[in-house]
Write a protein that holds these residues in place. Structure first.
Motif, PDB file in Angstrom:
ATOM      1  N   VAL A 265       0.836  -1.206   0.000  1.00  0.00           N
ATOM      2  CA  VAL A 265       0.000   0.000   0.000  1.00  0.00           C
ATOM      3  C   VAL A 265       0.868   1.251   0.000  1.00  0.00           C
ATOM      4  CG1 VAL A 265      -1.662   1.347   1.355  1.00  0.00           C
ATOM      5  CG2 VAL A 265      -1.953  -1.128   1.123  1.00  0.00           C
ATOM      6  N   PHE A 266       1.863   1.290   0.862  1.00  0.00           N
ATOM      7  CA  PHE A 266       2.717   2.475   0.978  1.00  0.00           C
ATOM      8  C   PHE A 266       3.518   2.701  -0.301  1.00  0.00           C
ATOM      9  CE2 PHE A 266       2.726   1.132   5.641  1.00  0.00           C
ATOM     10  CZ  PHE A 266       1.637   1.939   5.937  1.00  0.00           C
ATOM     11  N   LYS A 267       4.014   1.624  -0.882  1.00  0.00           N
ATOM     12  CA  LYS A 267       4.803   1.746  -2.103  1.00  0.00           C
ATOM     13  C   LYS A 267       3.954   2.299  -3.245  1.00  0.00           C
ATOM     14  CE  LYS A 267       7.817  -0.888  -5.196  1.00  0.00           C
ATOM     15  NZ  LYS A 267       8.335  -2.232  -5.552  1.00  0.00           N
ATOM     16  N   THR A 268       2.722   1.793  -3.370  1.00  0.00           N
ATOM     17  CA  THR A 268       1.807   2.254  -4.411  1.00  0.00           C
ATOM     18  C   THR A 268       1.475   3.735  -4.237  1.00  0.00           C
ATOM     19  OG1 THR A 268       0.819   0.056  -4.609  1.00  0.00           O
ATOM     20  CG2 THR A 268      -0.461   1.904  -5.465  1.00  0.00           C
ATOM     21  N   ALA A 269       1.397   4.186  -2.979  1.00  0.00           N
ATOM     22  CA  ALA A 269       1.060   5.583  -2.686  1.00  0.00           C
ATOM     23  C   ALA A 269       2.260   6.520  -2.811  1.00  0.00           C
ATOM     24  CB  ALA A 269       0.469   5.685  -1.290  1.00  0.00           C
ATOM     25  N   GLY A 270       3.420   5.981  -3.116  1.00  0.00           N
ATOM     26  CA  GLY A 270       4.611   6.814  -3.285  1.00  0.00           C
ATOM     27  C   GLY A 270       5.314   7.169  -1.997  1.00  0.00           C
ATOM     28  N   ILE A 271       5.017   6.444  -0.916  1.00  0.00           N
ATOM     29  CA  ILE A 271       5.707   6.685   0.356  1.00  0.00           C
ATOM     30  C   ILE A 271       7.110   6.105   0.282  1.00  0.00           C
ATOM     31  CG2 ILE A 271       5.698   6.198   2.836  1.00  0.00           C
ATOM     32  CD1 ILE A 271       3.479   8.085   1.898  1.00  0.00           C
ATOM     33  N   SER A 272       8.100   6.901   0.635  1.00  0.00           N
ATOM     34  CA  SER A 272       9.490   6.452   0.606  1.00  0.00           C
ATOM     35  C   SER A 272       9.836   5.730   1.913  1.00  0.00           C
ATOM     36  CB  SER A 272      10.432   7.641   0.421  1.00  0.00           C
ATOM     37  OG  SER A 272      11.786   7.228   0.484  1.00  0.00           O
ATOM     38  N   ILE A 273      10.291   4.486   1.767  1.00  0.00           N
ATOM     39  CA  ILE A 273      10.685   3.675   2.931  1.00  0.00           C
ATOM     40  C   ILE A 273      12.197   3.465   2.866  1.00  0.00           C
ATOM     41  CG2 ILE A 273      10.406   1.429   4.062  1.00  0.00           C
ATOM     42  CD1 ILE A 273       7.629   1.246   2.704  1.00  0.00           C
ATOM     43  N   PRO A 274      12.944   3.878   3.887  1.00  0.00           N
ATOM     44  CA  PRO A 274      12.517   4.341   5.215  1.00  0.00           C
ATOM     45  C   PRO A 274      12.473   5.865   5.391  1.00  0.00           C
ATOM     46  CG  PRO A 274      14.836   3.852   5.274  1.00  0.00           C
ATOM     47  CD  PRO A 274      14.384   3.581   3.855  1.00  0.00           C
ATOM     48  N   LYS A 275      12.752   6.632   4.343  1.00  0.00           N
ATOM     49  CA  LYS A 275      12.845   8.083   4.521  1.00  0.00           C
ATOM     50  C   LYS A 275      11.586   8.667   5.144  1.00  0.00           C
ATOM     51  CE  LYS A 275      13.673  12.419   2.069  1.00  0.00           C
ATOM     52  NZ  LYS A 275      13.877  13.069   0.749  1.00  0.00           N
ATOM     53  N   ASP A 276      10.431   8.355   4.545  1.00  0.00           N
ATOM     54  CA  ASP A 276       9.166   8.877   5.074  1.00  0.00           C
ATOM     55  C   ASP A 276       8.614   8.007   6.209  1.00  0.00           C
ATOM     56  OD1 ASP A 276       9.188  10.884   3.130  1.00  0.00           O
ATOM     57  OD2 ASP A 276       8.148   9.600   1.679  1.00  0.00           O
ATOM     58  N   LEU A 277       8.818   6.709   6.078  1.00  0.00           N
ATOM     59  CA  LEU A 277       8.233   5.769   7.034  1.00  0.00           C
ATOM     60  C   LEU A 277       9.152   4.569   7.219  1.00  0.00           C
ATOM     61  CD1 LEU A 277       5.658   4.991   8.705  1.00  0.00           C
ATOM     62  CD2 LEU A 277       4.877   3.765   6.668  1.00  0.00           C
ATOM     63  N   ALA A 278       9.716   4.442   8.409  1.00  0.00           N
ATOM     64  CA  ALA A 278      10.516   3.261   8.731  1.00  0.00           C
ATOM     65  C   ALA A 278       9.581   2.135   9.152  1.00  0.00           C
ATOM     66  CB  ALA A 278      11.500   3.573   9.858  1.00  0.00           C
ATOM     67  N   ILE A 279       9.840   0.917   8.664  1.00  0.00           N
ATOM     68  CA  ILE A 279       8.974  -0.216   8.981  1.00  0.00           C
ATOM     69  C   ILE A 279       9.802  -1.354   9.572  1.00  0.00           C
ATOM     70  CG2 ILE A 279       7.414  -1.975   8.038  1.00  0.00           C
ATOM     71  CD1 ILE A 279       6.578  -0.014   5.910  1.00  0.00           C
ATOM     72  N   ALA A 280       9.319  -1.896  10.686  1.00  0.00           N
ATOM     73  CA  ALA A 280       9.965  -3.056  11.316  1.00  0.00           C
ATOM     74  C   ALA A 280       8.900  -4.090  11.638  1.00  0.00           C
ATOM     75  CB  ALA A 280      10.700  -2.636  12.593  1.00  0.00           C
ATOM     76  N   SER A 281       9.267  -5.363  11.521  1.00  0.00           N
ATOM     77  CA  SER A 281       8.283  -6.423  11.643  1.00  0.00           C
ATOM     78  C   SER A 281       8.798  -7.545  12.544  1.00  0.00           C
ATOM     79  CB  SER A 281       7.942  -6.948  10.238  1.00  0.00           C
ATOM     80  OG  SER A 281       6.934  -7.920  10.294  1.00  0.00           O
ATOM     81  N   PHE A 282       8.025  -8.632  12.586  1.00  0.00           N
ATOM     82  CA  PHE A 282       8.366  -9.816  13.377  1.00  0.00           C
ATOM     83  C   PHE A 282       8.329 -11.073  12.503  1.00  0.00           C
ATOM     84  CE2 PHE A 282       7.580  -7.072  16.907  1.00  0.00           C
ATOM     85  CZ  PHE A 282       8.168  -7.652  18.026  1.00  0.00           C
ATOM     86  N   ASN A 283       9.152 -12.033  12.844  1.00  0.00           N
ATOM     87  CA  ASN A 283       9.236 -13.412  12.336  1.00  0.00           C
ATOM     88  C   ASN A 283      10.454 -13.667  11.456  1.00  0.00           C
ATOM     89  OD1 ASN A 283       6.922 -13.938  13.732  1.00  0.00           O
ATOM     90  ND2 ASN A 283       5.623 -14.302  11.949  1.00  0.00           N
ATOM     91  N   ASN A 284      10.987 -12.614  10.782  1.00  0.00           N
ATOM     92  CA  ASN A 284      12.162 -12.786   9.921  1.00  0.00           C
ATOM     93  C   ASN A 284      11.966 -13.935   8.936  1.00  0.00           C
ATOM     94  OD1 ASN A 284      14.759 -11.976   9.068  1.00  0.00           O
ATOM     95  ND2 ASN A 284      15.689 -13.685  10.171  1.00  0.00           N
ATOM     96  N   SER A 285      10.809 -13.959   8.313  1.00  0.00           N
ATOM     97  CA  SER A 285      10.483 -15.002   7.346  1.00  0.00           C
ATOM     98  C   SER A 285      11.049 -14.648   5.978  1.00  0.00           C
ATOM     99  CB  SER A 285       8.971 -15.165   7.244  1.00  0.00           C
ATOM    100  OG  SER A 285       8.400 -14.003   6.647  1.00  0.00           O
ATOM    101  N   ILE A 286      10.824 -15.523   5.010  1.00  0.00           N
ATOM    102  CA  ILE A 286      11.280 -15.274   3.643  1.00  0.00           C
ATOM    103  C   ILE A 286      10.660 -14.001   3.081  1.00  0.00           C
ATOM    104  CG2 ILE A 286       9.443 -16.686   2.599  1.00  0.00           C
ATOM    105  CD1 ILE A 286      11.596 -17.629   0.573  1.00  0.00           C
ATOM    106  N   LEU A 287       9.465 -13.645   3.564  1.00  0.00           N
ATOM    107  CA  LEU A 287       8.814 -12.419   3.103  1.00  0.00           C
ATOM    108  C   LEU A 287       9.619 -11.183   3.467  1.00  0.00           C
ATOM    109  CD1 LEU A 287       5.073 -13.134   4.037  1.00  0.00           C
ATOM    110  CD2 LEU A 287       6.081 -13.149   1.753  1.00  0.00           C
ATOM    111  N   SER A 288      10.222 -11.181   4.653  1.00  0.00           N
ATOM    112  CA  SER A 288      11.014 -10.020   5.078  1.00  0.00           C
ATOM    113  C   SER A 288      12.338  -9.951   4.330  1.00  0.00           C
ATOM    114  CB  SER A 288      11.259 -10.077   6.591  1.00  0.00           C
ATOM    115  OG  SER A 288      12.074 -11.186   6.938  1.00  0.00           O
TER     116      SER A 288
END
Length: 343
Positions: A265-288
């Motif tokens: 969603v953020f990428k489609t909206a043109g949000i710059s990651i991490p400049k505009d929004l830093a994102i951190a998650s859980f599980n360290n799966s293949i998706l991350s």
């Protein structure tokens, strides 16, 4: 009155059926009517009749099989990378301990408790692994009350002295992740947590709040979201966050699958990651690891959680061990989604 000396004849007498009918109910015989089945099962509960436990105590009979109860969430549960990885650990641990695995989930309207009771009544398993923990969990309550061997992936809400469990320190993991984002200059940190009523969700919210407090950052209820552990939750809350004024400058998401949806969603909206929004998650799966923008994620060692849940269960079955707790270490793996200059 509950007693381990209750017999099939006692159940039959109170239910006003023959002993053979009780036996057929236990074995799920198809010719037993639903009304009779429910009446007999209620009497079994009232009298505390647990055929598998009695068989073990009187004849040392064992099935050589462990039951695994998947959470009652969605049909797409196994699309979440945590569960296949934890199951891989369970299967490896079971093989090492010379057990087979019987996997069941609450499909066709059956609750987790109903499946647990079916496993026990039909003498299918020697012990049970619960793959999630809820507040006021009726499965934990039931298994503890009849002293049937089980282990839990997660932390118990109650009866800690009776429940064998393996978990991460989810409070500290969320605390450290929030503190890390604060230290790289983020001031408005949002959290998409898991399902309400799950112990893991409660602990991570507590750690998040504590870290905000110690970092002198205000807790804003509008920045806290709860929902299912699925991609759709990520899409939904991603859109909500885009509409916030001001937007957060950091976001913690308690599952990589949720993060995958939100990041799209953020990428489609043109949000710059991490400049505009830093994102951190859980599980360290293949998706991350292989996301378009590789995600900083907490490695909770899902395989080890599954593997050691079997070790604790085997000890419960063979040695009567209760209340054993094992904490699996976690690691914050930093990647592109948080590295870079803060705004």
């Amino acid at each position: 009155m509950k007693t381990n000396q209750t017999t099939v004849k006692d159940v039959a007498l109170k239910a006003k059926v023959s002993p053979s009918t009780v036996s057929r109910v236990i074995s799920n015989h198809p010719k037993i009517s639903e009304e009779t089945r429910k009446r007999v099962l209620k009497v079994m509960d009232d009298l505390g009749y647990y055929p598998n436990a009695i068989a073990r105590s009187l004849a040392s009979k064992k099935t050589g099989t462990l039951g695994v109860i998947l959470p009652n969430r969605t049909e797409d549960l196994l699309l979440n990378p945590f569960f296949p990885e934890a199951l891989r650990g369970i299967i490896k641990g079971a093989a090492s301990a010379s057990y087979d695995v019987l996997l069941s989930s609450s499909t066709e309207g059956k609750s987790e408790l109903e499946i647990v009771k079916t496993f026990i009544r039909s003498s299918k398993v020697d012990g049970i692994i619960l793959m999630s923990s809820k507040v006021n969990d009726e499965c934990q309550e039931y298994l503890s009350s009849i002293e049937f061997p089980f282990s839990l992936i997660g932390s118990p809400y109650d009866h800690k002295e009776k429940v064998n469990h393996v978990d991460n320190d989810n409070y500290m993991a969320a605390y450290e992740l929030t503190t890390y984002l604060s230290m790289i200059g983020r001031k408005r940190i949002a959290l998409i947590a898991g399902e309400v009523g799950q112990m893991v969700t409660m602990k991570r919210i507590e750690g998040y709040k504590k870290a905000l407090q110690e970092s002198n950052l205000p807790f804003d209820e509008t920045l806290l979201y709860t929902g299912k552990f699925d991609e759709e939750t990520g899409y939904t809350y991603g859109v909500d966050i885009l509409n916030l004024t001001p937007m957060p400058d950091a976001l913690i998401i308690t599952d990589d699958l949720i993060a995958f949806g939100a990041t799209k969603v953020f990428k489609t909206a043109g949000i710059s990651i991490p400049k505009d929004l830093a994102i951190a998650s859980f599980n360290n799966s293949i998706l991350s690891r292989y996301s378009d923008i590789p995600l900083t994620s907490v490695d909770i060692n899902s395989f080890d959680l599954g593997y050691y849940s079997v070790d604790l269960l085997a000890k419960a079955i063979n040695e009567g061990v209760k209340g054993r707790k094992l904490i699996i270490p976690y690691e914050i793996v930093k990647r592109q989604s948080t590295e870079g200059e803060a705004k």
